[in-house]
Design a protein around this motif. Structure first.
Motif, PDB file in Angstrom:
ATOM      1  N   ARG A  50      44.831  39.577  39.018  1.00 12.56           N
ATOM      2  CA  ARG A  50      44.560  38.164  38.769  1.00 12.56           C
ATOM      3  C   ARG A  50      43.059  37.985  38.639  1.00 12.56           C
ATOM      4  O   ARG A  50      42.271  38.730  39.224  1.00 12.56           O
ATOM      5  CB  ARG A  50      45.075  37.310  39.926  1.00 12.56           C
ATOM      6  CG  ARG A  50      46.588  37.376  40.165  1.00 12.56           C
ATOM      7  CD  ARG A  50      46.911  37.153  41.632  1.00 12.56           C
ATOM      8  NE  ARG A  50      46.366  38.215  42.463  1.00 12.56           N
ATOM      9  CZ  ARG A  50      45.779  38.024  43.652  1.00 12.56           C
ATOM     10  NH1 ARG A  50      45.636  36.816  44.140  1.00 12.56           N
ATOM     11  NH2 ARG A  50      45.328  39.052  44.342  1.00 12.56           N
ATOM     12  N   SER A  51      42.679  36.979  37.881  1.00 21.41           N
ATOM     13  CA  SER A  51      41.271  36.647  37.713  1.00 21.41           C
ATOM     14  C   SER A  51      41.053  35.194  38.122  1.00 21.41           C
ATOM     15  O   SER A  51      41.922  34.335  37.909  1.00 21.41           O
ATOM     16  CB  SER A  51      40.851  36.842  36.250  1.00 21.41           C
ATOM     17  OG  SER A  51      39.571  36.284  36.017  1.00 21.41           O
ATOM     18  N   ILE A 107      39.970  31.520  37.667  1.00 16.10           N
ATOM     19  CA  ILE A 107      39.868  30.704  36.462  1.00 16.10           C
ATOM     20  C   ILE A 107      38.419  30.261  36.273  1.00 16.10           C
ATOM     21  O   ILE A 107      37.624  30.275  37.210  1.00 16.10           O
ATOM     22  CB  ILE A 107      40.807  29.475  36.538  1.00 16.10           C
ATOM     23  CG1 ILE A 107      40.377  28.551  37.690  1.00 16.10           C
ATOM     24  CG2 ILE A 107      42.256  29.901  36.667  1.00 16.10           C
ATOM     25  CD1 ILE A 107      41.128  27.237  37.729  1.00 16.10           C
ATOM     26  N   ALA A 166      36.209  28.203  38.937  1.00 12.84           N
ATOM     27  CA  ALA A 166      36.923  28.251  40.218  1.00 12.84           C
ATOM     28  C   ALA A 166      35.969  28.022  41.388  1.00 12.84           C
ATOM     29  O   ALA A 166      34.849  28.523  41.406  1.00 12.84           O
ATOM     30  CB  ALA A 166      37.630  29.590  40.380  1.00 12.84           C
ATOM     31  N   ASP A 217      41.994  30.956  45.565  1.00 12.35           N
ATOM     32  CA  ASP A 217      43.377  30.857  45.086  1.00 12.35           C
ATOM     33  C   ASP A 217      43.491  30.243  43.692  1.00 12.35           C
ATOM     34  O   ASP A 217      44.593  30.065  43.171  1.00 12.35           O
ATOM     35  CB  ASP A 217      44.235  30.058  46.071  1.00 12.35           C
ATOM     36  CG  ASP A 217      43.753  28.620  46.235  1.00 12.35           C
ATOM     37  OD1 ASP A 217      42.667  28.287  45.703  1.00 12.35           O
ATOM     38  OD2 ASP A 217      44.447  27.836  46.902  1.00 12.35           O
ATOM     39  N   GLN A 218      42.377  29.950  43.046  1.00 10.78           N
ATOM     40  CA  GLN A 218      42.391  29.396  41.688  1.00 10.78           C
ATOM     41  C   GLN A 218      42.328  30.546  40.698  1.00 10.78           C
ATOM     42  O   GLN A 218      41.265  30.936  40.227  1.00 10.78           O
ATOM     43  CB  GLN A 218      41.215  28.432  41.502  1.00 10.78           C
ATOM     44  CG  GLN A 218      41.309  27.191  42.385  1.00 10.78           C
ATOM     45  CD  GLN A 218      40.104  26.289  42.215  1.00 10.78           C
ATOM     46  OE1 GLN A 218      38.968  26.663  42.535  1.00 10.78           O
ATOM     47  NE2 GLN A 218      40.338  25.089  41.714  1.00 10.78           N
ATOM     48  N   VAL A 219      43.517  31.109  40.412  1.00 14.80           N
ATOM     49  CA  VAL A 219      43.574  32.348  39.642  1.00 14.80           C
ATOM     50  C   VAL A 219      44.595  32.252  38.501  1.00 14.80           C
ATOM     51  O   VAL A 219      45.418  31.340  38.463  1.00 14.80           O
ATOM     52  CB  VAL A 219      43.948  33.535  40.555  1.00 14.80           C
ATOM     53  CG1 VAL A 219      42.888  33.764  41.610  1.00 14.80           C
ATOM     54  CG2 VAL A 219      45.318  33.320  41.193  1.00 14.80           C
ATOM     55  N   GLU A 220      44.509  33.228  37.602  1.00 13.44           N
ATOM     56  CA  GLU A 220      45.467  33.378  36.517  1.00 13.44           C
ATOM     57  C   GLU A 220      45.665  34.869  36.266  1.00 13.44           C
ATOM     58  O   GLU A 220      44.788  35.678  36.601  1.00 13.44           O
ATOM     59  CB  GLU A 220      44.972  32.679  35.249  1.00 13.44           C
ATOM     60  CG  GLU A 220      43.637  33.195  34.740  1.00 13.44           C
ATOM     61  CD  GLU A 220      43.062  32.318  33.623  1.00 13.44           C
ATOM     62  OE1 GLU A 220      43.647  31.268  33.336  1.00 13.44           O
ATOM     63  OE2 GLU A 220      42.014  32.714  33.065  1.00 13.44           O
ATOM     64  N   PRO A 221      46.791  35.274  35.694  1.00 14.72           N
ATOM     65  CA  PRO A 221      47.016  36.700  35.413  1.00 14.72           C
ATOM     66  C   PRO A 221      45.962  37.246  34.446  1.00 14.72           C
ATOM     67  O   PRO A 221      45.451  36.517  33.587  1.00 14.72           O
ATOM     68  CB  PRO A 221      48.411  36.719  34.783  1.00 14.72           C
ATOM     69  CG  PRO A 221      49.057  35.457  35.217  1.00 14.72           C
ATOM     70  CD  PRO A 221      47.956  34.439  35.311  1.00 14.72           C
ATOM     71  N   CYS A 222      45.658  38.521  34.586  1.00 13.89           N
ATOM     72  CA  CYS A 222      44.690  39.155  33.681  1.00 13.89           C
ATOM     73  C   CYS A 222      45.016  40.639  33.547  1.00 13.89           C
ATOM     74  O   CYS A 222      45.863  41.179  34.270  1.00 13.89           O
ATOM     75  CB  CYS A 222      43.263  38.965  34.183  1.00 13.89           C
ATOM     76  SG  CYS A 222      42.872  39.888  35.684  1.00 13.89           S
ATOM     77  N   HIS A 276      37.860  37.875  33.596  1.00 13.92           N
ATOM     78  CA  HIS A 276      38.738  38.796  32.874  1.00 13.92           C
ATOM     79  C   HIS A 276      37.953  40.044  32.478  1.00 13.92           C
ATOM     80  O   HIS A 276      36.820  39.941  31.975  1.00 13.92           O
ATOM     81  CB  HIS A 276      39.301  38.119  31.619  1.00 13.92           C
ATOM     82  CG  HIS A 276      40.400  37.151  31.916  1.00 13.92           C
ATOM     83  ND1 HIS A 276      41.716  37.402  31.582  1.00 13.92           N
ATOM     84  CD2 HIS A 276      40.392  35.927  32.526  1.00 13.92           C
ATOM     85  CE1 HIS A 276      42.466  36.378  31.962  1.00 13.92           C
ATOM     86  NE2 HIS A 276      41.689  35.468  32.540  1.00 13.92           N
TER      87      HIS A 276
END
Length: 390
Positions: free
Chosen positions: A86-87, A89, A92, A96-101, A158
């Motif tokens: 996860r990266s 965002i 951020a 816990d402010q993440v998205e898949p990467c 990312h």
């Protein structure tokens, strides 16, 4: 060097210069240990910190030449904890402010474009690393466990999107262990340090070193590595790590990014290998084309063009990055006289080396003052050396 000692910027320092494979200059000034009144000498053993990185990278290239893995391989192929990445965002403010990467590749680990970071950088991820003390210190358990702890955190960005100085080459050291089936210290001894005759370089202060191991000093009031909260202290040479109680004397974690100690003659053996492609015994560690490949710029432009937000051991403008070290691509923009293609890196204790193949020149500078950003010794040294050339 004498001026820096007189002004109490450095306790002591040494410099060794070779040209065309021959030593042309050596000098040492000041002390390696103020309290014990011991001179900074040619056989002084110092903390190399990040000057370990090019050595570890060369070790990885040995395995790549054998077809054991390739540069685009994902880190998860060797360390499964990196599988579900996860990266953070953009913008951020919390962990816990993440998205898949994507999973960082070996190449991205080597070039500091992986999304990993260091605790002394600014930002959300470095803050979490600092709170967890993820610094790969010599006495922090073992490399496998520390790599797992790093993999449990999100990336700062990312992979491939930015340049940020990081623990990537520490993770690379763990990859070397997994692929080779050997501990990193044993692999380096057998394949790099041994063939180069670097008998005084190791992850633990070598036996029989005696009082040759230097003290580490800092001008900061607090932790010499805590750059986000750095403030000048009352003493410009406050003792930060003393021989006799140093973690480098009881190492358990082999940090490929910053764990080696060694002497100036040993490191010159490494620098000269980068310059010539041959060891002192006429052997070679990797092929000349592999060495040339390592020392080319692997970024799309200079470091500055990749939006860095981190500490670095080198200028970012006009400076590209190869595999494990910086590469000059525009001397004017670095604001230090040099040749296009210079390959170099430094360490947190203000050590520094560079190889200028256009001038057949290798330079190694040793001192023990952290952080390395305290004084502009490196560009000053480059200007002095370049000024002697015709």
């Amino acid at each position: 060097m004498q001026r820096y000692v007189d002004e109490r910027k450095f306790a002591g320092a040494s410099v060794l210069i070779a040209r065309g494979g021959q030593e042309v200059y050596f000098d040492a000034r000041g002390q390696r240990n103020i309290a014990r009144d011991l001179d900074f000498t040619r056989d002084t053993v110092v903390r190399l910190y990040s000057m370990t990185k090019p050595i570890t990278t060369l070790a990885a290239m040995c395995l790549i030449e054998r077809g054991m893995f390739h540069l685009d391989a994902p880190a998860s192929e060797f360390i499964p904890a990196f599988s579900d990445m996860r990266s953070l965002i953009k913008g951020a403010e919390r962990l816990d402010q993440v998205e898949p990467c994507a999973v960082p590749t070996i190449h991205q680990l080597m070039t500091h474009t992986s999304g990993l970071s260091y605790p002394f950088n600014p930002g959300v991820l470095p803050r979490a690393m600092d709170e967890g003390d993820l610094m790969f210190r010599p006495a922090q358990g073992n490399l496998a466990d520390m790599a797992e702890r790093v993999a449990a955190l999100p990336l700062a960005f990312h992979p491939g999107k930015r340049w940020e100085y990081s623990v990537g080459i520490d993770i690379l050291g763990r990859v070397i262990e997994v692929v080779s089936g050997q501990s990193l210290d044993k692999f380096l001894r057998e394949h790099i340090l041994g063939p180069l005759g670097m008998t005084q370089t190791a992850f633990r202060v070598p036996k029989a070193t005696g009082e040759r191991f230097a003290a580490l000093y800092t001008p900061l009031a607090g932790d010499a590595m805590a750059l986000n909260t750095a403030r000048k202290g009352d003493d410009s040479l406050r003792l930060a790590d003393a021989p006799g109680s140093s973690p480098f004397e009881c190492t358990t974690l082999f940090s490929g990014g910053g764990g080696l100690v060694g002497t100036i003659d040993d490191y010159m053996q490494f620098a000269e290998y980068l310059r010539s492609g041959m060891t002192g015994q006429g052997a070679r560690i990797v092929g000349p084309r592999t060495l040339e490949f390592m020392m080319r710029n692997h970024l799309p432009g200079d470091i500055a063009s990749m939006g860095p937000q981190s500490f670095a051991e080198q200028p970012m403008q006009g400076m590209g990055f190869g595999l494990g070290g910086a590469v000059v691509i525009d001397p004017a923009r670095t604001r230090a006289p040099s040749s296009v293609g210079d390959f170099s890196w430094g360490g947190m204790a203000s050590t520094f080396f560079w190889v200028d193949r256009a001038q057949d020149l290798s330079v190694v500078f040793f001192t023990q003052l952290a952080p390395s950003s305290a004084y502009p010794a490196r560009p000053q040294l480059k200007a002095l050396v370049q000024g002697t050339l015709t």
